[in-house]
Design an enzyme around this catalytic site. Structure first.
Site, PDB file in Angstrom:
ATOM      1  N   HIS A  39       2.451  56.891   0.694  1.00 32.29           N
ATOM      2  CA  HIS A  39       1.429  57.605   1.471  1.00 32.29           C
ATOM      3  C   HIS A  39       0.382  58.221   0.559  1.00 32.29           C
ATOM      4  CE1 HIS A  39      -0.551  59.799   4.603  1.00 32.29           C
ATOM      5  NE2 HIS A  39      -0.363  60.940   3.952  1.00 32.29           N
ATOM      6  N   ASP A  65      -0.379  56.798   8.927  1.00 33.85           N
ATOM      7  CA  ASP A  65      -0.978  55.562   8.418  1.00 33.85           C
ATOM      8  C   ASP A  65      -0.906  54.457   9.477  1.00 33.85           C
ATOM      9  OD1 ASP A  65      -1.423  56.776   5.886  1.00 33.85           O
ATOM     10  OD2 ASP A  65       0.687  56.492   5.422  1.00 33.85           O
TER      11      ASP A  65
HETATM   12  P1  NAD Z   1      -2.094  74.587   6.184  1.00 33.20           P
HETATM   13  O1  NAD Z   1      -2.494  75.323   4.964  1.00 33.20           O
HETATM   14  O2  NAD Z   1      -2.956  74.702   7.381  1.00 33.20           O
HETATM   15  O3  NAD Z   1      -0.629  75.023   6.605  1.00 33.20           O
HETATM   16  C1  NAD Z   1       0.422  75.070   5.711  1.00 33.20           C
HETATM   17  C2  NAD Z   1       1.377  76.158   6.157  1.00 33.20           C
HETATM   18  O4  NAD Z   1       2.466  76.181   5.245  1.00 33.20           O
HETATM   19  C3  NAD Z   1       0.770  77.572   6.164  1.00 33.20           C
HETATM   20  O5  NAD Z   1       0.928  78.167   7.429  1.00 33.20           O
HETATM   21  C4  NAD Z   1       1.541  78.299   5.093  1.00 33.20           C
HETATM   22  O6  NAD Z   1       1.722  79.672   5.360  1.00 33.20           O
HETATM   23  C5  NAD Z   1       2.854  77.548   5.133  1.00 33.20           C
HETATM   24  N1  NAD Z   1       3.674  77.733   3.944  1.00 33.20           N
HETATM   25  C6  NAD Z   1       3.288  77.803   2.649  1.00 33.20           C
HETATM   26  N2  NAD Z   1       4.360  78.034   1.858  1.00 33.20           N
HETATM   27  C7  NAD Z   1       5.432  78.093   2.686  1.00 33.20           C
HETATM   28  C8  NAD Z   1       6.816  78.295   2.480  1.00 33.20           C
HETATM   29  N3  NAD Z   1       7.321  78.505   1.260  1.00 33.20           N
HETATM   30  N4  NAD Z   1       7.627  78.295   3.560  1.00 33.20           N
HETATM   31  C9  NAD Z   1       7.129  78.091   4.790  1.00 33.20           C
HETATM   32  N5  NAD Z   1       5.820  77.900   5.059  1.00 33.20           N
HETATM   33  C10 NAD Z   1       4.990  77.897   4.010  1.00 33.20           C
HETATM   34  O7  NAD Z   1      -1.918  73.055   5.765  1.00 33.20           O
HETATM   35  P2  NAD Z   1      -1.790  71.776   6.739  1.00 33.20           P
HETATM   36  O8  NAD Z   1      -3.137  71.232   7.013  1.00 33.20           O
HETATM   37  O9  NAD Z   1      -0.899  72.126   7.869  1.00 33.20           O
HETATM   38  O10 NAD Z   1      -1.072  70.729   5.758  1.00 33.20           O
HETATM   39  C11 NAD Z   1       0.232  70.958   5.312  1.00 33.20           C
HETATM   40  C12 NAD Z   1       0.679  69.854   4.375  1.00 33.20           C
HETATM   41  O11 NAD Z   1       0.786  68.594   5.064  1.00 33.20           O
HETATM   42  C13 NAD Z   1      -0.270  69.603   3.202  1.00 33.20           C
HETATM   43  O12 NAD Z   1       0.479  69.414   2.026  1.00 33.20           O
HETATM   44  C14 NAD Z   1      -0.969  68.321   3.588  1.00 33.20           C
HETATM   45  O13 NAD Z   1      -1.453  67.604   2.485  1.00 33.20           O
HETATM   46  C15 NAD Z   1       0.155  67.577   4.291  1.00 33.20           C
HETATM   47  N6  NAD Z   1      -0.262  66.485   5.163  1.00 33.20           N
HETATM   48  C16 NAD Z   1       0.529  65.372   5.177  1.00 33.20           C
HETATM   49  C17 NAD Z   1       0.216  64.324   6.002  1.00 33.20           C
HETATM   50  C18 NAD Z   1       1.101  63.103   6.045  1.00 33.20           C
HETATM   51  O14 NAD Z   1       0.659  62.063   6.547  1.00 33.20           O
HETATM   52  N7  NAD Z   1       2.333  63.160   5.612  1.00 33.20           N
HETATM   53  C19 NAD Z   1      -0.920  64.377   6.817  1.00 33.20           C
HETATM   54  C20 NAD Z   1      -1.697  65.516   6.779  1.00 33.20           C
HETATM   55  C21 NAD Z   1      -1.367  66.584   5.930  1.00 33.20           C
HETATM   56  C1  LMR Z   2      -3.671  62.270   5.460  1.00 27.29           C
HETATM   57  O1  LMR Z   2      -3.380  61.098   5.242  1.00 27.29           O
HETATM   58  O2  LMR Z   2      -4.552  62.600   6.267  1.00 27.29           O
HETATM   59  C2  LMR Z   2      -2.908  63.348   4.749  1.00 27.29           C
HETATM   60  O3  LMR Z   2      -2.083  62.835   3.753  1.00 27.29           O
HETATM   61  C3  LMR Z   2      -3.755  64.480   4.259  1.00 27.29           C
HETATM   62  C4  LMR Z   2      -4.656  64.108   3.127  1.00 27.29           C
HETATM   63  O4  LMR Z   2      -4.634  64.820   2.121  1.00 27.29           O
HETATM   64  O5  LMR Z   2      -5.412  63.153   3.258  1.00 27.29           O
END
Ligand code: NAD
Ligand code: LMR
Length: 345
Positions: A204, A177
């Site tokens: 967030h 953010d």
């Molecule tokens: P993705 O699906 O590409 O990757 C997620 C990974 O988690 C996969 O490789 C999957 O195998 C693994 N996984 C699932 N269950 C698991 C477990 N029990 N133990 C270990 N690994 C496990 O998803 P992504 O795009 O990498 O996003 C991941 C998360 O981050 C989502 O929840 C997304 O919303 C969040 N996110 C948060 C922010 C933030 O600002 N905090 C920003 C972007 C995404």
């Molecule tokens: C973001 O801010 O990009 C992440 O929290 C992923 C989402 O779901 O938007």
């Protein structure tokens, strides 16, 4: 092919000046684990951590592909020993880990809110937190998995139940953010993003994301009224922009990996004794504790993690309205996480 120093210089130059990415190694070095290391965030984040000279031991865990990702990244010629762990090796991956980043879980598709991820991600985060509480109870936990407003309280409850909760060591990563606010404001102000710093408070997701644009040196470049409102909306809903553009293939991964690497770098430097390190992050907070016991704000980091949570600066009338809209949603999101763990221990 450009030299590693050139890559470091270019990444550091793009970084808000408060803590430059991968500038120099500190004295003490750290074991870091990534849980969810094979995912869209996990892979680039693991690569960025491998480039961090303060990371000596990098453990990559996922329920799929982590040994392959680990073998691949381990060939990068930086000092961090890098190991990928098989699905049944979670506890082995966590042994001795001092910093644990958790990007495990499903991402959004168009039309979904972050809260729509709760049912799937709550149990993933709970189970990983249980393992961390058992094997590495003193580790600093950096939660990326959404909905962060609920997954962070879930980790806190799991650690409390195990009798090992230390609020100084639990962080929701909200750096993306701040990164977006810096990028979007610099686009209007014509300033260098590294010099364009906007604290982002609250939580967030959507209206819980509250940018304090008045605190930026460039605040006067934004016209009051429509331009200000559009900028606030873009910062609050920047995640949706990426989800829409990826058209069903997920949400922000590369910018998130960068943001998490920046936060991890700052935290590790603070753990290693560097002074004056401050980052916005979602932590257990006294600021609005009766309504929202977890709250993101600029936090001073130190050798134990959270060192001090300063009072907020005085807010403009618009920012106060944004905060008033944030708190009820944040309260619901936090309570949802706490209640869910009580019912699903
Ligand atoms: P993705 O699906 O590409 O990757 C997620 C990974 O988690 C996969 O490789 C999957 O195998 C693994 N996984 C699932 N269950 C698991 C477990 N029990 N133990 C270990 N690994 C496990 O998803 P992504 O795009 O990498 O996003 C991941 C998360 O981050 C989502 O929840 C997304 O919303 C969040 N996110 C948060 C922010 C933030 O600002 N905090 C920003 C972007 C995404
Ligand atoms: C973001 O801010 O990009 C992440 O929290 C992923 C989402 O779901 O938007």
């Amino acid at each position: 092919m450009f030299a590693r120093t050139a890559l470091r210089t270019s990444v550091a130059a793009a970084r808000p000046a408060s803590a430059r990415l991968f500038s120099q190694s500190s004295a003490a070095q750290r074991a870091v684990a990534v849980l969810g290391a094979s995912g869209g965030i996990g892979q680039p984040l693991s690569l960025l951590l491998k480039l961090n000279p303060d990371v000596t031991d990098l453990r990559l865990y996922d329920i799929r592909l982590a040994p392959g990702v680990g073998a691949d990244i381990s060939h990068v010629n930086t000092p961090a020993k890098t190991t990928g762990y098989a699905p049944e090796e979670l506890e082995k991956a966590l042994e001795g880990a001092e910093v644990i980043l958790i990007p495990a879980g499903v991402p959004r598709k168009p039309g979904m809110t972050r809260d729509d991820l709760f049912n799937t991600n709550a149990s993933i985060v709970r189970d990983l937190a249980k393992a961390a509480a058992k094997v590495s109870p003193k580790a600093h936990i950096l939660v990326i998995s959404n909905p962060v407003n609920s997954t962070v309280p879930i980790v806190a409850e799991v650690f409390k139940k195990a009798g090992v909760y230390d609020p100084k060591r639990l962080f929701g990563v909200t750096t993306l953010d701040v990164t977006r606010a810096s990028t979007f404001l610099s686009g209007i102000a014509g300033s260098h993003p590294a010099e364009t710093k906007v604290p982002v408070i609250g939580g967030h997701s959507g209206v819980t994301i509250v940018p304090l644009l008045s605190q930026a040196a460039q605040s006067s470049s934004v016209n009051p009224g429509e331009q200000y409102e559009k900028l606030v909306h873009r910062i609050q809903f920047g995640g949706d922009e990426v989800v829409k553009a990826k058209d069903g293939a997920g949400s922000a991964t590369l910018s998130m990996a960068y943001a998490a690497a920046v936060f991890a770098e700052s935290l590790i430097k603070a753990l290693n004794g560097a002074k004056g390190i401050k980052e916005c992050t979602f932590v257990e907070s006294p600021l609005f504790k009766d309504v929202a016991p977890f709250f993101a704000s600029p936090v001073e980091l130190g050798p134990e993690g959270v060192e001090n949570i300063p009072a907020l600066p005085s807010l403009t009338e618009e920012e106060q309205k944004l905060l008033d809209a944030c708190l009820p949603d944040l309260q619901k999101n936090i309570s949802k996480g706490v209640k869910w763990v009580a019912e699903n221990p």
